[in-house]
Each structure stands twice: as C-alpha cells, then as structure tokens.
Design a protein around this motif. Structure first.
Motif, PDB file in Angstrom:
ATOM      1  N   HIS A 199      -4.485  21.174  13.109  1.00  0.00           N
ATOM      2  CA  HIS A 199      -3.397  21.211  12.120  1.00  0.00           C
ATOM      3  C   HIS A 199      -3.942  21.179  10.695  1.00  0.00           C
ATOM      4  CE1 HIS A 199       0.597  20.384  10.398  1.00  0.00           C
ATOM      5  NE2 HIS A 199      -0.011  19.487   9.637  1.00  0.00           N
ATOM      6  N   PHE A 200      -4.932  20.321  10.451  1.00  0.00           N
ATOM      7  CA  PHE A 200      -5.480  20.180   9.103  1.00  0.00           C
ATOM      8  C   PHE A 200      -6.664  21.115   8.840  1.00  0.00           C
ATOM      9  CE2 PHE A 200      -3.506  15.857   9.416  1.00  0.00           C
ATOM     10  CZ  PHE A 200      -2.672  15.971   8.322  1.00  0.00           C
ATOM     11  N   GLY A 201      -7.181  21.757   9.902  1.00  0.00           N
ATOM     12  CA  GLY A 201      -8.327  22.641   9.729  1.00  0.00           C
ATOM     13  C   GLY A 201      -9.607  21.892   9.472  1.00  0.00           C
ATOM     14  N   VAL A 202      -9.754  20.724  10.143  1.00  0.00           N
ATOM     15  CA  VAL A 202     -10.966  19.921   9.981  1.00  0.00           C
ATOM     16  C   VAL A 202     -11.526  19.611  11.367  1.00  0.00           C
ATOM     17  CG1 VAL A 202     -10.198  18.911   7.802  1.00  0.00           C
ATOM     18  CG2 VAL A 202      -9.642  17.759   9.965  1.00  0.00           C
ATOM     19  N   SER A 203     -12.649  18.927  11.413  1.00  0.00           N
ATOM     20  CA  SER A 203     -13.268  18.587  12.688  1.00  0.00           C
ATOM     21  C   SER A 203     -12.620  17.334  13.281  1.00  0.00           C
ATOM     22  CB  SER A 203     -14.755  18.339  12.501  1.00  0.00           C
ATOM     23  OG  SER A 203     -14.964  17.141  11.767  1.00  0.00           O
ATOM     24  N   VAL A 213       0.843  -1.179   0.000  1.00  0.00           N
ATOM     25  CA  VAL A 213       0.000   0.000   0.000  1.00  0.00           C
ATOM     26  C   VAL A 213       0.883   1.235   0.000  1.00  0.00           C
ATOM     27  CG1 VAL A 213      -0.143   0.000   2.520  1.00  0.00           C
ATOM     28  CG2 VAL A 213      -1.879   1.199   1.203  1.00  0.00           C
ATOM     29  N   ASP A 214       0.441   2.242  -0.700  1.00  0.00           N
ATOM     30  CA  ASP A 214       1.161   3.506  -0.717  1.00  0.00           C
ATOM     31  C   ASP A 214       0.193   4.595  -0.294  1.00  0.00           C
ATOM     32  OD1 ASP A 214       3.229   5.240  -0.980  1.00  0.00           O
ATOM     33  OD2 ASP A 214       3.019   5.490  -3.151  1.00  0.00           O
ATOM     34  N   LEU A 215       0.659   5.494   0.544  1.00  0.00           N
ATOM     35  CA  LEU A 215      -0.197   6.550   1.066  1.00  0.00           C
ATOM     36  C   LEU A 215       0.180   7.887   0.463  1.00  0.00           C
ATOM     37  CD1 LEU A 215      -0.263   5.596   4.863  1.00  0.00           C
ATOM     38  CD2 LEU A 215      -1.856   4.924   3.077  1.00  0.00           C
ATOM     39  N   GLY A 216      -0.791   8.786   0.437  1.00  0.00           N
ATOM     40  CA  GLY A 216      -0.537  10.127  -0.051  1.00  0.00           C
ATOM     41  C   GLY A 216       0.203  10.964   0.975  1.00  0.00           C
ATOM     42  N   ASP A 217       0.645  12.148   0.550  1.00  0.00           N
ATOM     43  CA  ASP A 217       1.418  13.020   1.440  1.00  0.00           C
ATOM     44  C   ASP A 217       0.635  13.391   2.684  1.00  0.00           C
ATOM     45  OD1 ASP A 217       3.488  12.926  -0.350  1.00  0.00           O
ATOM     46  OD2 ASP A 217       2.999  14.833  -1.324  1.00  0.00           O
ATOM     47  N   GLN A 218      -0.651  13.686   2.554  1.00  0.00           N
ATOM     48  CA  GLN A 218      -1.442  14.087   3.715  1.00  0.00           C
ATOM     49  C   GLN A 218      -1.639  12.920   4.680  1.00  0.00           C
ATOM     50  OE1 GLN A 218      -5.792  15.547   3.632  1.00  0.00           O
ATOM     51  NE2 GLN A 218      -4.577  17.445   3.566  1.00  0.00           N
ATOM     52  N   GLU A 219      -1.778  11.709   4.126  1.00  0.00           N
ATOM     53  CA  GLU A 219      -1.915  10.543   4.995  1.00  0.00           C
ATOM     54  C   GLU A 219      -0.614  10.264   5.735  1.00  0.00           C
ATOM     55  OE1 GLU A 219      -5.106   7.663   2.796  1.00  0.00           O
ATOM     56  OE2 GLU A 219      -3.265   8.120   1.707  1.00  0.00           O
ATOM     57  N   ARG A 220       0.520  10.459   5.071  1.00  0.00           N
ATOM     58  CA  ARG A 220       1.804  10.271   5.744  1.00  0.00           C
ATOM     59  C   ARG A 220       2.006  11.336   6.822  1.00  0.00           C
ATOM     60  NH1 ARG A 220       6.213   8.373   1.158  1.00  0.00           N
ATOM     61  NH2 ARG A 220       4.848   6.947   0.030  1.00  0.00           N
ATOM     62  N   GLU A 221       1.572  12.550   6.541  1.00  0.00           N
ATOM     63  CA  GLU A 221       1.661  13.616   7.535  1.00  0.00           C
ATOM     64  C   GLU A 221       0.795  13.265   8.747  1.00  0.00           C
ATOM     65  OE1 GLU A 221       1.338  18.501   7.783  1.00  0.00           O
ATOM     66  OE2 GLU A 221       0.619  17.435   6.011  1.00  0.00           O
ATOM     67  N   LEU A 222      -0.366  12.697   8.495  1.00  0.00           N
ATOM     68  CA  LEU A 222      -1.238  12.257   9.586  1.00  0.00           C
ATOM     69  C   LEU A 222      -0.539  11.194  10.430  1.00  0.00           C
ATOM     70  CD1 LEU A 222      -3.985  12.077  11.028  1.00  0.00           C
ATOM     71  CD2 LEU A 222      -4.719  10.479   9.247  1.00  0.00           C
ATOM     72  N   LEU A 223       0.159  10.252   9.787  1.00  0.00           N
ATOM     73  CA  LEU A 223       0.883   9.220  10.516  1.00  0.00           C
ATOM     74  C   LEU A 223       1.981   9.823  11.389  1.00  0.00           C
ATOM     75  CD1 LEU A 223       1.276   6.346   7.900  1.00  0.00           C
ATOM     76  CD2 LEU A 223       0.199   6.158  10.141  1.00  0.00           C
ATOM     77  N   CYS A 224       2.683  10.814  10.864  1.00  0.00           N
ATOM     78  CA  CYS A 224       3.742  11.468  11.637  1.00  0.00           C
ATOM     79  C   CYS A 224       3.169  12.118  12.892  1.00  0.00           C
ATOM     80  CB  CYS A 224       4.464  12.518  10.782  1.00  0.00           C
ATOM     81  SG  CYS A 224       5.501  11.822   9.479  1.00  0.00           S
ATOM     82  N   ALA A 283       4.472   2.077  13.566  1.00  0.00           N
ATOM     83  CA  ALA A 283       5.549   1.112  13.354  1.00  0.00           C
ATOM     84  C   ALA A 283       5.635   0.682  11.897  1.00  0.00           C
ATOM     85  CB  ALA A 283       5.339  -0.104  14.261  1.00  0.00           C
ATOM     86  N   LEU A 284       4.480   0.430  11.293  1.00  0.00           N
ATOM     87  CA  LEU A 284       4.459   0.071   9.874  1.00  0.00           C
ATOM     88  C   LEU A 284       5.015   1.201   9.019  1.00  0.00           C
ATOM     89  CD1 LEU A 284       0.931  -1.583   9.842  1.00  0.00           C
ATOM     90  CD2 LEU A 284       3.056  -2.759   9.274  1.00  0.00           C
ATOM     91  N   ALA A 285       4.650   2.431   9.360  1.00  0.00           N
ATOM     92  CA  ALA A 285       5.151   3.582   8.610  1.00  0.00           C
ATOM     93  C   ALA A 285       6.653   3.733   8.783  1.00  0.00           C
ATOM     94  CB  ALA A 285       4.428   4.848   9.071  1.00  0.00           C
ATOM     95  N   ALA A 286       7.145   3.473   9.994  1.00  0.00           N
ATOM     96  CA  ALA A 286       8.587   3.566  10.235  1.00  0.00           C
ATOM     97  C   ALA A 286       9.342   2.541   9.408  1.00  0.00           C
ATOM     98  CB  ALA A 286       8.875   3.366  11.729  1.00  0.00           C
ATOM     99  N   ILE A 321      -8.153   8.613  10.406  1.00  0.00           N
ATOM    100  CA  ILE A 321      -7.281   7.682  11.116  1.00  0.00           C
ATOM    101  C   ILE A 321      -7.748   6.253  10.899  1.00  0.00           C
ATOM    102  CG2 ILE A 321      -6.569   6.888  13.407  1.00  0.00           C
ATOM    103  CD1 ILE A 321      -6.454   9.827  14.263  1.00  0.00           C
ATOM    104  N   ARG A 322      -9.049   6.023  11.006  1.00  0.00           N
ATOM    105  CA  ARG A 322      -9.576   4.676  10.790  1.00  0.00           C
ATOM    106  C   ARG A 322      -9.298   4.198   9.376  1.00  0.00           C
ATOM    107  NH1 ARG A 322      -9.324   0.627  12.876  1.00  0.00           N
ATOM    108  NH2 ARG A 322      -9.855   1.754  14.794  1.00  0.00           N
ATOM    109  N   THR A 323      -9.408   5.102   8.403  1.00  0.00           N
ATOM    110  CA  THR A 323      -9.113   4.731   7.015  1.00  0.00           C
ATOM    111  C   THR A 323      -7.661   4.322   6.851  1.00  0.00           C
ATOM    112  OG1 THR A 323     -10.829   6.229   6.172  1.00  0.00           O
ATOM    113  CG2 THR A 323      -9.094   5.557   4.632  1.00  0.00           C
TER     114      THR A 323
END
Length: 325
Positions: A288-292, A263-274, A317-320, A300-302
């Motif tokens: 940070h993202f300006g959302v609710s 699986v490959d994630l987009g930049d915003q999803e990787r930023e969320l993981l960080c 850990a998976l992202a690391a 996060i669940r996605t």
C-alpha cells in the motif's frame, strides 16, 4: 425545527412573563411603571399585573422609596422553598425507580426474590438485553469465544446505555482479538467510551448489571443444543462474582484509553493505524505504501511506542478512542 434553549427558573410557577419581570426588577430595582413595561416589552397594564402576581406569591414585597413601591426578594429566598420540595420529589422518584427496577428484575428471574436459577440460551439473551436496558450505572463483563450472539449485534443497545451514563468495563479473552468481527465490535464500543482490557485466559464468561444481577454461562452443549446460564440475584454469591471480576480486571492488560500520552500522529501514521485495525498484513501494508516489509515493521513499532501500546490491537483501540479510525 430548532428546539428553544432551555433555561432554569427562579419562580415556583412556569411563567415566562413573570420570570422576565422578576429578572428585570432584580437587575434594575429603580424602574417606574413605564420603564418596566418598555424593558420587558409588555404593556403598562401587563407589567402591573405581573408585579401584583409577584407580590401575591411572595416573590416581591412592598417597599418604600422606589417608584413601583415594591421590590423583588433575593433569588435564593424565592427559590429555596419550591426547589426544596422539587428535590424531595426527585429523591422519592429515584426510590420508586429503584423499587420498581427490583420488581422488574425479579419478574425476569433476577431480583432479590430469586437468588439463583438456571436458564436456556434464549432466556439468557432476553435477560442480557433487559439488564442493559434497566441498569442504572454499570455493566461489567468477561467475554470470550464462542459468543452467544452474532458479533456486533449488541453494539447499538450498549451505546444507548452508555449515552445515558452507564459505564461499561469488559475483559476480553486474548483469543477474541483474533476474530475480525470481534475486533471491529470492540473498536466501536471502545471509541464510544467503554473501558476494555484483555487477558490470556479468562476464568469464565460473566456479565454483571449494577450490583443487582449476574449472568454466568455454565456449559455449552453440542452444536444443535442450547447453552445454559446461571442467573444470580443479590446474594453473597453475586458479591463473590463481583470480587472475581475486580480481581481479574486488575490482572488484565488495558486495550486502550488508560494512561494515554498527549500525542498526535500524522496522516500517514493514522492511515497505518487504520490498515492495522482492519487486519492487514505487513506485506499488504508495505504494498500500500510502496515500501519494504521491514520498513513497515519499523513504522509500526514507532507508532506503538508513541502511543504507549504493547500490541497492534491496543494501538487500534487507542486510535479509536481518539476518533482517528
């Protein structure tokens, strides 16, 4: 300065000139003295002397019907004898290393000559470092708070051991995942190749070096006193602790790196993981993202579902492992 590329050799002597002449004659047996010298960038005299040395060492033999009146022998035949001697020497060296390692551990209270003894915290930490420096193939551990060392203090030593091929498998107590310094240390070592799992409650703390030695903390005294540990050498007791580790390992949940999907994630999803790995709350991530916060929960669940993770830390850990953090 760039180090020259290392290549294997065919001949029993480490002589680049001879290797060059041998290789050229192996590829082109019809050389005459002039073309051999030109192809190897040697003088005719140097080329002839090299051929004579090849004849003397048995890498070439007289041959009729070719301009040089000599031909090189097949590479396998040339290298077989001296490579066999080298392999025998390597085997003897491995045996010497294993024997001396046992003496090294015994001198520090953990070899076959010392099955079990009790040590104070300072000696345990010294043995913990020495065990990692001398182990050959594996370190297995069960880790839980409180930790004897400052969190992260052992990371560099562990990474050096992993760089030389030592496999680390660690079972973490779930409560350790709540400590920011512990999470940061785990993510560093998991990213470098450690296999990690977690379990709600660990039966004990434990570290096993190869199948030679185990350190088992037995009690933690009052704050102003040192803890005590058992040092266990090769014995039925050590075999029992190894079996215990493997049993708990099978019961524990993977932290990451096992059963990952492509699986490959987009930049915003990787930023969320960080942000998740850094311990940020849903509210802080939402700002940070300006959302609710509810949107953050859904994202996060996605991400967890896409990674096949069951917790935020497992996702981190998976992202690391993938180098996203």
């Amino acid at each position: 300065m760039v180090e020259p590329e290392r290549t294997g050799r065919i001949l029993p002597v480490d002589d680049p000139v001879l290797e060059k002449v041998y290789a050229e004659l192996a590829r082109s047996p019809w050389h005459d003295p002039r073309t051999l010298a030109a192809a190897t960038k040697l003088t005719p005299k140097e080329a002839r002397e090299a051929l004579e040395r090849l004849l003397d060492m048995g890498a070439a033999e007289p041959a009729a019907g070719v301009p040089l009146e000599a031909a090189v022998r097949p590479p396998g035949a040339v290298s077989a004898a001296w490579v066999g001697r080298l392999e025998e020497q390597v085997l003897l060296s491995h045996r010497a290393v294993e024997s001396l390692t046992q003496q090294y551990l015994a001198a520090r209270g953990a070899g076959s000559t010392s099955t079990i003894r009790q040590v104070r915290a300072e000696e345990m930490l010294r043995l913990f470092a020495a065990g990692q420096d001398s182990c050959r193939f594996s370190v297995r551990g069960i880790a839980a708070p409180p930790f004897a060392q400052t969190l992260g203090a052992n990371d560099e030593r562990q990474m050096k051991a992993m760089d030389r091929g030592v496999a680390y498998r660690t079972i973490y107590a779930a409560e350790a995942l709540n400590l920011p310094a512990a999470r940061a240390s785990m993510l560093r070592t998991l990213a470098r190749g450690e296999e990690g799992r977690f379990i709600a409650r660990t039966p004990m703390k434990l570290v096993i070096f190869d199948e030679d030695m185990a350190l088992v903390p037995t009690a933690t005294a009052a704050p102003n006193h040192s803890s005590e540990s058992l040092v266990i050498g090769r014995s039925a007791l050590l075999d029992g602790f190894i079996s215990l580790f493997e049993t708990v390992w099978e019961m524990a949940m993977p932290l990451g790196g096992e059963g990952e999907t492509d699986v490959d994630l987009g930049d915003q999803e990787r930023e969320l993981l960080c942000l998740m790995a850094a311990g940020s709350t849903d509210l802080r991530i939402a700002r940070h993202f300006g959302v609710s916060p509810r949107t953050v929960e859904r994202r996060i669940r996605t991400v967890l579902d896409r990674l096949g993770a069951t917790s935020r830390f497992q996702a981190g850990a998976l992202a690391a492992r993938r180098g996203w953090l």
